[in-house]
Design an enzyme around this catalytic site. Sequence first.
Site, short mmCIF file in Angstrom:
data_model
loop_
_atom_site.label_atom_id
_atom_site.label_comp_id
_atom_site.label_asym_id
_atom_site.label_seq_id
_atom_site.Cartn_x
_atom_site.Cartn_y
_atom_site.Cartn_z
N HIS A 1 0.84 -1.20 0.00
CA HIS A 1 0.00 0.00 0.00
C HIS A 1 0.88 1.25 0.00
CE1 HIS A 1 -3.15 -2.78 1.05
NE2 HIS A 1 -2.52 -3.13 2.15
N GLU B 1 -1.87 -0.57 8.37
CA GLU B 1 -2.86 -1.51 8.90
C GLU B 1 -2.23 -2.32 10.01
OE1 GLU B 1 -3.46 -3.35 5.02
OE2 GLU B 1 -2.59 -5.22 5.75
N HIS C 1 3.33 -7.63 1.77
CA HIS C 1 2.70 -8.55 2.73
C HIS C 1 1.57 -9.34 2.11
CE1 HIS C 1 0.24 -4.88 2.81
NE2 HIS C 1 -0.76 -5.67 3.10
N ARG D 1 -1.55 -5.06 -6.07
CA ARG D 1 -1.35 -6.50 -6.04
C ARG D 1 -0.10 -6.81 -6.86
NH1 ARG D 1 -6.34 -8.44 -8.21
NH2 ARG D 1 -7.33 -8.25 -6.18
#
Length: 326
Positions: free
Chosen positions: A102, A120, A178, A198
């Site tokens: 991200h 996150e 991740h 992605r």
Amino acid sequence: MIPLYPLRFTPLFRRYLWGGRRLAEVLGKPIGVGIDYAESWEVSDHEHGQSVVDNGPLVGQTLGSLAREHAAELYGRHGAQPRFPLLFKYLDCQRVLSVQVHPDDAAAAKLTPPDLGKTEAWLILDAAPGAYAFAGLKRGFDRPAIERELQRGTLELCLNRIELKPDDCLLIRPGVIHALGPGYLAAEIQQSSDVTYRLFDFNRLGADGKPRPLHIEQGLAVSDFTAGPQIPAPPEVTADPRCQRLAACDKFVFDRWRLATGQTAKVGGDERFYILSVTRGSISLAPDLTVAEPLERGQTVLVPAGWGAVEIIAREASEVLQMYLP
Ligand SMILES: [Zn+2]
């Protein structure tokens, strides 16, 4: 105008390639029979999913509209925000998610339309035997190595594979490559962002029989190739030993209360909003003029800054997640 009160929302259920049945089996979510679900968005003000109030006089209103109209009441000391800044969800990962990364706030602000970056944190609630995740790069892998393994379709060779256990919490900063799962039921607090690049999908096909799109150029542009193996940090103690700090960063604080039957805990009253979600047991809130029913396992409430302090009353041995802005 109706003043804000502790708000409960209708969960937004999401189906992806990798979901299962634990949102119902463990967290009591009403997902019907037979169909697998991957995510339950509990609190969200994002164009890809708007929480809708399901209690009290504001029933039917979206979090987004309330956040605009009641900014001072909702945000208190933090003042008006472009949108509600946090997104809280539960995930049931039966299969591994795609390998992703991200952007940070600065990179996400340049997108059309602009979004937030995404930090996150995952709290593992349940882990099937053999469950694992990928977080960060193995030592010695750099950008050329990543590009080579991407071309070969073997990116996982570069990634730090980690076996997370229940109660482990892992903070994932922007730029850290991740993938969560397979085997995990997790709670995730994140910035309210839906920008995911992605990088690799394990050469799988989507529901339509085609590979899901990859975003390799954008993903590599925001990846932090110095982010080595990421490991869960042990929880920190807070002023109240019943409250552990699972993760803290400049975007959010993520705590967990563990209360025995009949114990109470005071939350808020410091001009902040609080998201509370029950992962074990059952609690009541006081004073709460609009939510007479207890908050059960898997259920979430947003306490606006203007409501002041609430008291959690544990109706049985309970665990309660607490999330707020620093
Ligand atoms: Zn992610």
